[in-house]
Design an enzyme around this catalytic site. Structure first.
Site, short mmCIF file in Angstrom:
data_model
loop_
_atom_site.label_atom_id
_atom_site.label_comp_id
_atom_site.label_asym_id
_atom_site.label_seq_id
_atom_site.Cartn_x
_atom_site.Cartn_y
_atom_site.Cartn_z
N ASP A 14 0.86 -1.20 0.00
CA ASP A 14 0.00 0.00 0.00
C ASP A 14 0.89 1.24 0.00
OD1 ASP A 14 -0.79 0.48 3.55
OD2 ASP A 14 0.97 -0.44 2.61
N ASP A 18 7.48 3.54 2.98
CA ASP A 18 8.31 2.36 3.25
C ASP A 18 7.99 1.21 2.30
OD1 ASP A 18 5.87 2.46 4.67
OD2 ASP A 18 6.55 1.02 6.13
N ASP A 19 6.72 1.18 1.79
CA ASP A 19 6.41 0.21 0.74
C ASP A 19 7.26 0.50 -0.50
OD1 ASP A 19 3.81 1.02 2.28
OD2 ASP A 19 3.48 -1.04 1.63
N ASN A 43 -2.50 2.68 3.40
CA ASN A 43 -1.95 4.01 3.70
C ASN A 43 -2.77 5.11 3.02
OD1 ASN A 43 0.28 3.43 5.37
ND2 ASN A 43 1.43 2.69 3.58
N THR A 129 2.89 -6.11 2.72
CA THR A 129 3.38 -5.00 3.55
C THR A 129 2.29 -3.95 3.78
OG1 THR A 129 4.21 -3.76 1.65
CG2 THR A 129 5.75 -5.31 2.71
N ASN A 163 0.93 1.06 16.99
CA ASN A 163 1.23 2.45 16.60
C ASN A 163 -0.04 3.24 16.29
OD1 ASN A 163 0.66 1.15 14.22
ND2 ASN A 163 2.61 1.61 13.20
N GLU A 169 -1.07 -2.45 15.51
CA GLU A 169 -0.22 -1.87 14.45
C GLU A 169 -1.14 -1.60 13.25
OE1 GLU A 169 0.42 -3.84 11.54
OE2 GLU A 169 1.37 -2.09 10.67
N PHE A 170 -0.79 -0.64 12.40
CA PHE A 170 -1.69 -0.14 11.36
C PHE A 170 -2.19 -1.24 10.42
CE2 PHE A 170 -3.52 3.02 8.62
CZ PHE A 170 -3.33 2.56 7.32
N ASN A 171 -1.31 -2.04 9.83
CA ASN A 171 -1.73 -3.02 8.81
C ASN A 171 -2.76 -3.99 9.36
OD1 ASN A 171 -0.09 -1.92 6.83
ND2 ASN A 171 1.62 -3.31 7.25
N HIS A 244 9.67 0.36 7.84
CA HIS A 244 9.09 -0.93 8.20
C HIS A 244 9.20 -1.99 7.08
CE1 HIS A 244 7.07 1.27 11.49
NE2 HIS A 244 6.74 2.17 10.57
N ASP A 245 8.63 -1.69 5.93
CA ASP A 245 8.33 -2.74 4.94
C ASP A 245 9.52 -3.45 4.32
OD1 ASP A 245 5.47 -0.79 3.83
OD2 ASP A 245 5.67 -2.27 5.44
O1 RIB Z 1 2.58 0.18 10.75
C1 RIB Z 1 3.45 0.32 9.66
C2 RIB Z 1 2.85 -0.25 8.41
O2 RIB Z 1 1.66 0.44 8.09
C3 RIB Z 1 3.76 -0.08 7.18
O3 RIB Z 1 3.51 -1.14 6.29
C4 RIB Z 1 3.30 1.21 6.60
O4 RIB Z 1 3.56 1.30 5.20
C5 RIB Z 1 1.82 1.11 6.85
O5 RIB Z 1 1.26 0.33 5.80
CA CA Z 2 2.85 -0.61 3.99
#
Ligand code: RIB
Ligand code: CA
Length: 321
Positions: A14, A18-19, A43, A129, A163, A169-171, A244-245
């Site tokens: 997404d 970082d992707d 994202n 990711t 986070n 965590e977001f994903n 992250h990714d």
């Molecule tokens: O929490 C970090 C993740 O969420 C990463 O993959 C960032 O790109 C977002 O997708």
């Molecule tokens: Ca991502």
């Protein structure tokens, strides 16, 4: 142990700053054969993250990897995006040229199924990711895919704290129901969560090494990291942004760089305060097999060496297999 035959992977992402770096690492490292880039809403919205994948591939000269769009939102919940971290475009920072890399027609879920079923048994690795919506839909649509996949190495989750919320965590937070399907399926899952990815910070010394490459791709990455760094400083109080990714891709390239411990991982889908939490049991307290591999320690220098080599390699006509 480095593999001799490049590992076939599908990067489900997404983009996202970082992707974008995960795309570059996957395309620029000789031990990876990037079979497809599939996009999923996370994202930012699906059109935005798909355009961003096209943009990165255009600047990085990644011209023979199909970019295929997938699910526009989570299985059950409304979509939550992250403009506070990635901006309104999802990839704020660089001045992007008009993309020349096209979107391949079709749906990412079908592409994932077709690529896995066409590959040899145990040949294909999935590297998600972003939110796990596409992967979960592929499992539901074609359950025969599960035993054919070599492993799933995903960026997501955390065994200490989240986070988006203290727990999530977001994903995983965006689509907990999809994550539950992925973690519950009978395949090998490696969870590269925040506990690991927060060790992969793009320090000023790292950014200086990237800038010194002085190529269009390096300048793109520096611009991405400047924006990503400022939003992470503002929103999360980080001195340097955690990328992250690409650490999930690094785990596939050289597992020694991303140390793991076995655990049972359950995804919380019902919690009022804890929805999206990856409940991680390293000691078998819940009575379930410790079947997941959970990333704990990063070889910082080894990771950034891979990442910077890949930035140098792409865009120079590097072979993208
Ligand atoms: O929490 C970090 C993740 O969420 C990463 O993959 C960032 O790109 C977002 O997708
Ligand atoms: Ca991502």
């Amino acid at each position: 142990m480095r593999e001799t035959v490049p590992r076939k992977i599908i990067l489900d992402c997404d983009p996202g700053h970082d992707d974008a770096m995960a795309i570059i690492l996957a395309a620029g490292n000789p031990d990876i054969s990037l079979q497809a880039i599939t996009t999923v809403a996370g994202n930012q919205t699906l059109p935005k993250v798909t355009l961003n994948a096209q943009r990165v591939c255009t600047v990085a000269g990644i011209t023979n990897v199909p970019v295929i769009a997938g699910c526009a939102g989570p299985l059950v919940r409304p979509l939550v995006v992250a403009p506070d971290i990635h901006g309104e475009s999802g990839l704020d920072g660089p001045q992007w040229p008009e993309p020349t890399v096209p979107v391949t027609p079709g749906h990412a879920v079908d592409a994932i199924i077709d690529l896995v079923m066409a590959a040899g048994e145990g040949e294909m690795t999935l590297v998600p990711t972003g939110p796990l919506t596409n992967i979960a839909m592929a499992v539901r649509k074609e359950p025969r895919l599960v035993p054919r996949v070599r492993e799933v190495v995903l960026m997501g989750g955390a065994y200490t704290r989240g986070n988006v919320t203290p727990a999530a965590e977001f994903n995983i937070y965006v689509d907990p129901e999809a994550a539950d399907i992925v973690f519950s399926a009978d395949w090998s899952v490696t969870m590269v969560g925040l506990d690991l990815t927060h060790q992969a910070r793009a320090t000023s010394a790292v950014v200086d090494r990237i800038a010194a490459l002085d190529t269009p791709v390096a300048r793109m990455v520096v611009d991405l990291l400047h924006f990503f760094g400022s939003s992470y400083q503002q929103e999360q109080g980080f001195e340097a942004p955690p990328v992250h990714d690409p650490t999930a891709v690094a785990r596939v390239i050289n597992p020694a760089l991303v140390e793991c411990a076995d655990a049972f991982v359950a995804v919380e889908t019902m919690g009022k305060w804890t929805a999206g939490m990856t409940v991680t049991d390293f000691r078998g307290k819940l009575g379930f097999p410790l079947a997941a591999h959970v990333a704990t320690r990063l070889d910082f220098d080894g990771f950034w060496s891979l990442m910077i080599d890949a930035i140098a390699a792409v865009g120079q006509g590097a072979a993208v297999s």
